[in-house]
Design an enzyme around this catalytic site. Structure first.
Site, short mmCIF file in Angstrom:
data_model
loop_
_atom_site.label_atom_id
_atom_site.label_comp_id
_atom_site.label_asym_id
_atom_site.label_seq_id
_atom_site.Cartn_x
_atom_site.Cartn_y
_atom_site.Cartn_z
N ASP A 38 0.81 -1.22 0.00
CA ASP A 38 0.00 0.00 0.00
C ASP A 38 0.84 1.27 0.00
O ASP A 38 1.45 1.62 1.03
CB ASP A 38 -0.90 -0.05 1.25
CG ASP A 38 -1.70 1.22 1.45
OD1 ASP A 38 -2.06 1.51 2.59
OD2 ASP A 38 -1.94 1.94 0.45
N ASP A 208 -2.32 5.61 -4.91
CA ASP A 208 -2.50 4.73 -3.76
C ASP A 208 -2.75 3.31 -4.23
O ASP A 208 -3.87 2.96 -4.61
CB ASP A 208 -3.69 5.23 -2.92
CG ASP A 208 -3.85 4.40 -1.66
OD1 ASP A 208 -4.71 4.74 -0.83
OD2 ASP A 208 -3.11 3.41 -1.51
C1 LIG Z 1 -5.97 -1.30 2.63
C2 LIG Z 1 -6.77 -0.15 3.24
N1 LIG Z 1 -7.27 0.71 2.14
C3 LIG Z 1 -8.36 0.37 1.37
O1 LIG Z 1 -8.73 1.13 0.48
C4 LIG Z 1 -9.12 -0.89 1.61
C5 LIG Z 1 -9.92 -1.02 2.73
N2 LIG Z 1 -10.63 -2.15 2.89
C6 LIG Z 1 -10.58 -3.14 1.96
C7 LIG Z 1 -11.38 -4.37 2.15
N3 LIG Z 1 -9.81 -3.05 0.84
C8 LIG Z 1 -9.06 -1.94 0.66
N4 LIG Z 1 -8.26 -1.86 -0.42
C9 LIG Z 1 -8.21 -3.00 -1.35
C10 LIG Z 1 -7.11 -2.84 -2.33
C11 LIG Z 1 -5.98 -3.60 -2.42
C12 LIG Z 1 -5.26 -3.13 -3.52
C13 LIG Z 1 -5.98 -2.13 -4.04
O2 LIG Z 1 -7.11 -1.93 -3.28
C14 LIG Z 1 -6.58 2.00 1.88
C15 LIG Z 1 -6.70 2.94 3.08
C16 LIG Z 1 -5.95 4.23 2.82
C17 LIG Z 1 -4.53 3.97 2.45
N5 LIG Z 1 -4.45 3.08 1.30
C18 LIG Z 1 -5.12 1.79 1.51
#
Ligand SMILES: CCN(C(=O)c1cnc(C)nc1NCc1ccco1)[C@H]1CCCNC1
Length: 323
Positions: A38, A208
């Site tokens: 991330d 992101d």
């Molecule tokens: C991981 C926490 N995030 C999400 O947006 C998020 C939440 N909850 C779920 C179930 N999935 C998410 N992201 C899936 C994903 C994987 C790769 C692309 O997106 C974000 C929070 C802000 C910083 N950046 C990360």
């Protein structure tokens, strides 16, 4: 780590084009975790064995058991990270973390409180922040910074490929130390500077890799949605009639003087729910207050179209056409 060329690859799984994650190992003997790599955060956290099973999201994911790791080092400092989508609380521990076969002794968080929303929907166990150290909670040196200081990588960069086809294996790739030529064509355009889209005073855009969608200031997103004839279904979520998808316009982001067009294939997520097709627009309204905002956050559906190189050596981000 392929010793030949100083790069380390991690295959990613693509879950419904909305979640991309790969395996890391923590501790000795190995405890395996699926994590989102991330760039929107800079800490590593995984669910803890000491997370109460009352937290369903802990119960349904792999949990780190410190008592089972010979290389565990106790820390115990409190930890809390806030996401727009939910916050995670726990405490710090230290152990050997392996990413793409590269071992680092890493301070990370064991999550003991994991909110059901959104984490019961997560196919991943935890999050491995790939962002800059100044984003790191508790001033912890992030994993990639520790890997860079080992001088094992050919280049101080990492690259992300997200496939657009859930059936494709692998669903993506994180490459530490370089770029993978089979996942992009053409050359890289660099310099994510002020974006000019919708922002009169110029605004910033964040890439992101941990977000599924593209988010932008609510006022701009609603103008964009009205233009493409999308209707707001839930708070900040838009859908369009699937029959109209082919007539939707191309939406381009202008970053650093370069246009990055997205076609309807890139920004419409077609899902069948209860036997009928729902066409969700992958732009979301999200107002992030200053000083960070107003900001556009370009997530997975942007990266799936534009192979992204995070060049830490030169502090810049490069995009090339993804394959
Ligand atoms: C991981 C926490 N995030 C999400 O947006 C998020 C939440 N909850 C779920 C179930 N999935 C998410 N992201 C899936 C994903 C994987 C790769 C692309 O997106 C974000 C929070 C802000 C910083 N950046 C990360």
């Amino acid at each position: 780590l392929s010793p030949s060329n100083g790069t380390a690859s991690t295959a990613l799984t693509n879950y419904l084009d909305t979640q991309y994650f790969g395996e890391i190992i923590i501790g000795s003997p190995a405890q395996m975790f699926n994590v989102v790599f991330d760039t929107g955060s800079a800490n590593l956290w995984v669910p803890s064995q000491s997370c109460s099973p009352l937290y369903t999201a802990c119960f349904t994911h792999n949990r780190y058991d410190a008592s089972k790791s010979l290389t565990h080092i106790h820390n115990g400092t409190g930890f809390s990270i806030q996401y727009a989508s939910g916050n995670v609380r726990g405490f710090l521990s230290e152990d050997i973390v392996m990413v793409g076969g590269i071992p680092v002794v890493q301070v990370f968080a064991e999550a003991t409180a994991l909110p059901a929303v959104p984490f019961i929907f997560a196919k991943f166990d935890g999050v491995l922040g790939m962002g800059y150290p100044d984003m790191a909670i508790d001033g912890i040196t992030p994993v990639f910074d520790r890997i860079m200081s080992q001088d094992v990588l050919k280049e101080q960069v990492f690259s992300v490929y997200y496939s657009r086809d859930p059936q494709r294996i692998p669903g993506g790739q994180l490459l530490l130390g370089g770029t993978e030529s089979k996942y992009y064509t053409g050359t890289f355009n660099y310099n994510l500077s002020k974006c000019t889209l919708f922002c009169t005073e110029g605004c910033t855009a964040m890439i992101d890799t941990g977000s599924s969608f593209i988010t932008g200031p609510a006022s701009s997103v609603s103008v964009l949605m009205r233009t493409i004839g999308a209707v707001e279904l839930a708070e900040g979520e838009y859908t369009v009639n699937c029959d109209l998808v082919m007539s939707l316009p191309i939406v381009a982001f202008h970053l650093g003087g370069q246009a990055y067009p997205l076609t309807q294939e890139d920004y419409i997520l077609r899902q069948s729910q209860f036997g009928e097709d729902i066409c969700t627009v992958t732009f979301r309204a999200l107002d992030i207050p200053p000083p960070t905002g107003p900001v556009w956050i370009l997530g997975a559906n942007f990266i799936a179209r534009y192979y992204t190189k995070f060049d830490r050596r030169n502090n810049r981000i490069g995009f090339a056409q993804a394959v």
